[in-house]
Write a protein that holds these residues in place. Structure first.
Motif, PDB file in Angstrom:
ATOM      1  N   LEU A 118     -11.749  19.900   0.107  1.00 45.35           N
ATOM      2  CA  LEU A 118     -10.511  19.293   0.571  1.00 45.35           C
ATOM      3  C   LEU A 118     -10.586  19.143   2.091  1.00 45.35           C
ATOM      4  O   LEU A 118     -10.693  20.139   2.812  1.00 45.35           O
ATOM      5  CB  LEU A 118      -9.306  20.145   0.173  1.00 45.35           C
ATOM      6  N   HIS A 119     -10.529  17.911   2.559  1.00 46.79           N
ATOM      7  CA  HIS A 119     -10.543  17.637   3.991  1.00 46.79           C
ATOM      8  C   HIS A 119      -9.118  17.759   4.524  1.00 46.79           C
ATOM      9  O   HIS A 119      -8.210  17.094   4.025  1.00 46.79           O
ATOM     10  CB  HIS A 119     -11.086  16.230   4.254  1.00 46.79           C
ATOM     11  N   HIS A 120      -8.923  18.588   5.544  1.00 52.94           N
ATOM     12  CA  HIS A 120      -7.587  18.797   6.100  1.00 52.94           C
ATOM     13  C   HIS A 120      -7.337  17.798   7.217  1.00 52.94           C
ATOM     14  O   HIS A 120      -8.025  17.780   8.236  1.00 52.94           O
ATOM     15  CB  HIS A 120      -7.448  20.229   6.609  1.00 52.94           C
ATOM     16  N   MET A 121      -6.334  16.955   7.008  1.00 53.95           N
ATOM     17  CA  MET A 121      -6.003  15.884   7.933  1.00 53.95           C
ATOM     18  C   MET A 121      -4.779  16.264   8.778  1.00 53.95           C
ATOM     19  O   MET A 121      -3.986  17.116   8.381  1.00 53.95           O
ATOM     20  CB  MET A 121      -5.696  14.603   7.148  1.00 53.95           C
ATOM     21  N   PRO A 122      -4.602  15.615   9.928  1.00 55.29           N
ATOM     22  CA  PRO A 122      -3.412  15.878  10.747  1.00 55.29           C
ATOM     23  C   PRO A 122      -2.156  15.224  10.187  1.00 55.29           C
ATOM     24  O   PRO A 122      -1.074  15.381  10.748  1.00 55.29           O
ATOM     25  CB  PRO A 122      -3.785  15.271  12.109  1.00 55.29           C
ATOM     26  N   ASN A 123      -2.261  14.503   9.088  1.00 53.89           N
ATOM     27  CA  ASN A 123      -1.128  13.824   8.463  1.00 53.89           C
ATOM     28  C   ASN A 123      -0.401  14.765   7.505  1.00 53.89           C
ATOM     29  O   ASN A 123      -0.972  15.736   7.011  1.00 53.89           O
ATOM     30  CB  ASN A 123      -1.611  12.606   7.675  1.00 53.89           C
ATOM     31  N   PRO A 124       0.862  14.470   7.202  1.00 54.84           N
ATOM     32  CA  PRO A 124       1.545  15.216   6.134  1.00 54.84           C
ATOM     33  C   PRO A 124       0.836  14.985   4.794  1.00 54.84           C
ATOM     34  O   PRO A 124       0.285  13.902   4.561  1.00 54.84           O
ATOM     35  CB  PRO A 124       2.952  14.622   6.112  1.00 54.84           C
ATOM     36  N   SER A 125       0.848  15.975   3.925  1.00 52.73           N
ATOM     37  CA  SER A 125       0.240  15.802   2.604  1.00 52.73           C
ATOM     38  C   SER A 125       0.938  14.672   1.858  1.00 52.73           C
ATOM     39  O   SER A 125       2.154  14.471   1.976  1.00 52.73           O
ATOM     40  CB  SER A 125       0.348  17.098   1.784  1.00 52.73           C
ATOM     41  N   ASP A 126       0.163  13.922   1.085  1.00 48.49           N
ATOM     42  CA  ASP A 126       0.701  12.782   0.354  1.00 48.49           C
ATOM     43  C   ASP A 126       1.649  13.245  -0.753  1.00 48.49           C
ATOM     44  O   ASP A 126       1.528  14.362  -1.273  1.00 48.49           O
ATOM     45  CB  ASP A 126      -0.434  11.963  -0.268  1.00 48.49           C
ATOM     46  N   PHE A 127       2.589  12.357  -1.110  1.00 42.26           N
ATOM     47  CA  PHE A 127       3.481  12.659  -2.228  1.00 42.26           C
ATOM     48  C   PHE A 127       3.866  11.355  -2.914  1.00 42.26           C
ATOM     49  O   PHE A 127       3.715  10.263  -2.362  1.00 42.26           O
ATOM     50  CB  PHE A 127       4.750  13.399  -1.757  1.00 42.26           C
ATOM     51  N   SER A 128       4.380  11.485  -4.146  1.00 48.06           N
ATOM     52  CA  SER A 128       4.819  10.330  -4.921  1.00 48.06           C
ATOM     53  C   SER A 128       6.198  10.607  -5.512  1.00 48.06           C
ATOM     54  O   SER A 128       6.497  11.742  -5.901  1.00 48.06           O
ATOM     55  CB  SER A 128       3.843  10.019  -6.065  1.00 48.06           C
ATOM     56  N   LEU A 129       7.024   9.573  -5.584  1.00 47.64           N
ATOM     57  CA  LEU A 129       8.304   9.629  -6.291  1.00 47.64           C
ATOM     58  C   LEU A 129       8.158   8.826  -7.569  1.00 47.64           C
ATOM     59  O   LEU A 129       7.840   7.637  -7.528  1.00 47.64           O
ATOM     60  CB  LEU A 129       9.428   9.050  -5.441  1.00 47.64           C
ATOM     61  N   LEU A 130       8.356   9.487  -8.697  1.00 53.17           N
ATOM     62  CA  LEU A 130       8.211   8.858 -10.003  1.00 53.17           C
ATOM     63  C   LEU A 130       9.578   8.715 -10.640  1.00 53.17           C
ATOM     64  O   LEU A 130      10.284   9.707 -10.849  1.00 53.17           O
ATOM     65  CB  LEU A 130       7.307   9.698 -10.913  1.00 53.17           C
ATOM     66  N   MET A 131       9.968   7.487 -10.943  1.00 51.21           N
ATOM     67  CA  MET A 131      11.233   7.215 -11.614  1.00 51.21           C
ATOM     68  C   MET A 131      10.932   6.839 -13.057  1.00 51.21           C
ATOM     69  O   MET A 131      10.243   5.851 -13.321  1.00 51.21           O
ATOM     70  CB  MET A 131      11.975   6.080 -10.900  1.00 51.21           C
ATOM     71  N   VAL A 132      11.421   7.672 -13.987  1.00 56.08           N
ATOM     72  CA  VAL A 132      11.095   7.510 -15.400  1.00 56.08           C
ATOM     73  C   VAL A 132      12.302   6.965 -16.143  1.00 56.08           C
ATOM     74  O   VAL A 132      13.396   7.540 -16.088  1.00 56.08           O
ATOM     75  CB  VAL A 132      10.636   8.848 -16.019  1.00 56.08           C
ATOM     76  N   LEU A 133      12.104   5.861 -16.864  1.00 58.19           N
ATOM     77  CA  LEU A 133      13.171   5.198 -17.607  1.00 58.19           C
ATOM     78  C   LEU A 133      13.344   5.814 -18.995  1.00 58.19           C
ATOM     79  O   LEU A 133      12.452   6.533 -19.477  1.00 58.19           O
ATOM     80  CB  LEU A 133      12.856   3.712 -17.721  1.00 58.19           C
ATOM     81  N   PRO A 134      14.440   5.543 -19.679  1.00 57.05           N
ATOM     82  CA  PRO A 134      14.674   6.161 -20.997  1.00 57.05           C
ATOM     83  C   PRO A 134      13.599   5.872 -22.036  1.00 57.05           C
ATOM     84  O   PRO A 134      13.383   6.682 -22.938  1.00 57.05           O
ATOM     85  CB  PRO A 134      16.027   5.560 -21.422  1.00 57.05           C
ATOM     86  N   ASP A 135      12.921   4.710 -21.938  1.00 61.69           N
ATOM     87  CA  ASP A 135      11.873   4.407 -22.915  1.00 61.69           C
ATOM     88  C   ASP A 135      10.533   5.025 -22.560  1.00 61.69           C
ATOM     89  O   ASP A 135       9.533   4.788 -23.241  1.00 61.69           O
ATOM     90  CB  ASP A 135      11.722   2.887 -23.090  1.00 61.69           C
ATOM     91  N   GLY A 136      10.487   5.825 -21.501  1.00 64.78           N
ATOM     92  CA  GLY A 136       9.258   6.501 -21.117  1.00 64.78           C
ATOM     93  C   GLY A 136       8.435   5.761 -20.079  1.00 64.78           C
ATOM     94  O   GLY A 136       7.514   6.335 -19.512  1.00 64.78           O
ATOM     95  N   GLU A 137       8.737   4.488 -19.833  1.00 70.15           N
ATOM     96  CA  GLU A 137       8.012   3.755 -18.798  1.00 70.15           C
ATOM     97  C   GLU A 137       8.442   4.267 -17.429  1.00 70.15           C
ATOM     98  O   GLU A 137       9.507   4.858 -17.263  1.00 70.15           O
ATOM     99  CB  GLU A 137       8.274   2.252 -18.916  1.00 70.15           C
ATOM    100  N   ASN A 138       7.590   4.016 -16.407  1.00 69.15           N
ATOM    101  CA  ASN A 138       7.873   4.581 -15.105  1.00 69.15           C
ATOM    102  C   ASN A 138       7.560   3.611 -13.989  1.00 69.15           C
ATOM    103  O   ASN A 138       6.797   2.659 -14.160  1.00 69.15           O
ATOM    104  CB  ASN A 138       7.067   5.866 -14.904  1.00 69.15           C
ATOM    105  N   SER A 139       8.186   3.845 -12.862  1.00 67.98           N
ATOM    106  CA  SER A 139       7.858   3.160 -11.619  1.00 67.98           C
ATOM    107  C   SER A 139       7.581   4.222 -10.572  1.00 67.98           C
ATOM    108  O   SER A 139       8.261   5.261 -10.530  1.00 67.98           O
ATOM    109  CB  SER A 139       9.006   2.255 -11.161  1.00 67.98           C
ATOM    110  N   ILE A 140       6.590   3.973  -9.707  1.00 66.84           N
ATOM    111  CA  ILE A 140       6.127   4.996  -8.777  1.00 66.84           C
ATOM    112  C   ILE A 140       6.062   4.425  -7.369  1.00 66.84           C
ATOM    113  O   ILE A 140       5.556   3.326  -7.151  1.00 66.84           O
ATOM    114  CB  ILE A 140       4.732   5.527  -9.187  1.00 66.84           C
ATOM    115  N   VAL A 141       6.565   5.192  -6.413  1.00 69.02           N
ATOM    116  CA  VAL A 141       6.376   4.898  -4.996  1.00 69.02           C
ATOM    117  C   VAL A 141       5.601   6.072  -4.409  1.00 69.02           C
ATOM    118  O   VAL A 141       5.952   7.230  -4.642  1.00 69.02           O
ATOM    119  CB  VAL A 141       7.717   4.731  -4.262  1.00 69.02           C
ATOM    120  N   THR A 142       4.525   5.777  -3.670  1.00 74.41           N
ATOM    121  CA  THR A 142       3.672   6.848  -3.185  1.00 74.41           C
ATOM    122  C   THR A 142       3.389   6.703  -1.706  1.00 74.41           C
ATOM    123  O   THR A 142       3.333   5.589  -1.176  1.00 74.41           O
ATOM    124  CB  THR A 142       2.346   6.878  -3.981  1.00 74.41           C
ATOM    125  N   SER A 143       3.248   7.829  -1.020  1.00 77.41           N
ATOM    126  CA  SER A 143       2.765   7.826   0.353  1.00 77.41           C
ATOM    127  C   SER A 143       1.260   8.071   0.305  1.00 77.41           C
ATOM    128  O   SER A 143       0.757   8.688  -0.627  1.00 77.41           O
ATOM    129  CB  SER A 143       3.452   8.904   1.184  1.00 77.41           C
TER     130      SER A 143
END
Length: 327
Positions: free
Chosen positions: A112-137
């Protein structure tokens, strides 16, 4: 080109996965080497996606390690492959959380290379039918350098299976693919997320794995079979297009289309299904399974993921994958 474990045929300018498969559960042939992102996933259950400018209430918040690279590496390791995983994380508490989770998975190698940036993260929005949309850094993943990518691929062996995704920069991904190809390792490219031109990389890809939307975005063709064939014409030896509940299909450099139905399950959350598929498929190839057996194994594993919420938390366990392999 040489044949690999009975699964790679000798073709002029082509490395398709053709020919007979070995018995499922055979001894491991090579390692699975994964270069990709690692971060944290925050999941929300939503009734629908928010409109522009709208604030929408979600429920059932979840938090877990994530990232396409991390999930694929863990899925392959739980399927008994020896896995080498390289990634980039921040010098923060989130990075420590990610590191602890990976160390608990018993990977064969972890850098694991340690970068000066904040660790990456993702926001996952899950719909009632199980499908999803994702926004990621992706600042950490994007900061992984060409030199670090070349370090990852430096020790590749001819029987190894190398997996890359689209989270890194084009230059770093290209460097890793070029080095892996020079070592005659089998290369798998899962190009999501699409944020740079992938065409120049396809001639170095033994296998490209994309979902229906990604395949259309790369080729301009809405029919999955046509899109898969086009990816091979652009340069990939084999293209696999995943279709969710519709299973998947593949095309090779000869234009042969194969269809693979998915197990019928009640999907609760499809987040992570693609990562499970890629990781377990790579592990199957490292066991020297043929394409058909490796895909069927990967789809059965992805079906387990679809029946649970989350991505990392929904990955099949070692025992579940051992049962599938031995079935």
């Amino acid at each position: 080109m040489r044949a690999r474990g009975g699964t790679r045929s000798i073709q002029t300018g082509c490395r398709c996965l053709c020919g007979p498969s070995r018995k499922r559960g055979a001894d491991l042939v090579g390692q699975v080497r994964v270069l990709g992102n690692a971060g944290l996933d925050f999941t929300l259950q939503v009734s629908r996606l928010p409109e522009r400018g709208e604030t929408l209430l979600g429920r059932g918040i979840g938090r877990a390690p994530g990232g396409k690279g991390l999930n694929q590496a863990v899925a392959a390791a739980r399927a008994r492959a020896g896995v080498i995983f390289h990634s980039a994380i921040g010098k923060d508490a989130q990075g420590e959380e990610i590191t602890a989770a990976l160390r608990a998975e018993g990977l064969a190698g972890l850098l694991l290379h340690h970068m000066p940036n904040p660790s990456d993260f993702s926001l996952l929005m899950v719909l009632p039918d199980g499908e999803n949309s994702i926004v990621t850094s992706g600042s950490c993943a994007a900061a992984l350098s060409v030199d670090q990518a070349e370090v990852f691929a430096r020790d590749c062996q001819a029987d190894d299976v190398v997996i890359l995704q689209g989270n890194l920069t084009q230059a770093s991904t290209l460097a890793a693919l070029a080095a892996a190809t020079a070592s005659s390792a089998l290369t798998i490219f899962n190009p999501a997320p699409l944020w740079w031109e992938v065409g120049p990389l396809l001639p170095m890809c033994d296998i490209v794995i994309a979902n229906r939307g990604e395949a259309e975005a790369m080729t301009g063709l809405s029919q999955p079979a046509e899109a898969a064939a086009a990816l091979c014409r652009i340069g990939a030896s084999t293209a696999i297009v995943t279709l969710g509940a519709g299973g998947c299909l593949s095309s090779d450099c000869n234009g042969t289309i194969r269809e693979y139905p998915a197990p019928k399950v009640h999907a609760i959350d499809t987040t992570g299904c693609g990562d499970t598929f890629c990781g377990v498929f790579a592990a199957g190839l490292a066991m020297s399974l043929g394409q058909d057996d490796a895909i069927n194994l990967a789809q059965s594993a992805a079906a387990l993921t679809a029946q649970r919420r989350g991505a990392f938390t929904a990955l099949p366990s070692r025992q579940e994958l051992a049962d599938l392999i031995g079935a």
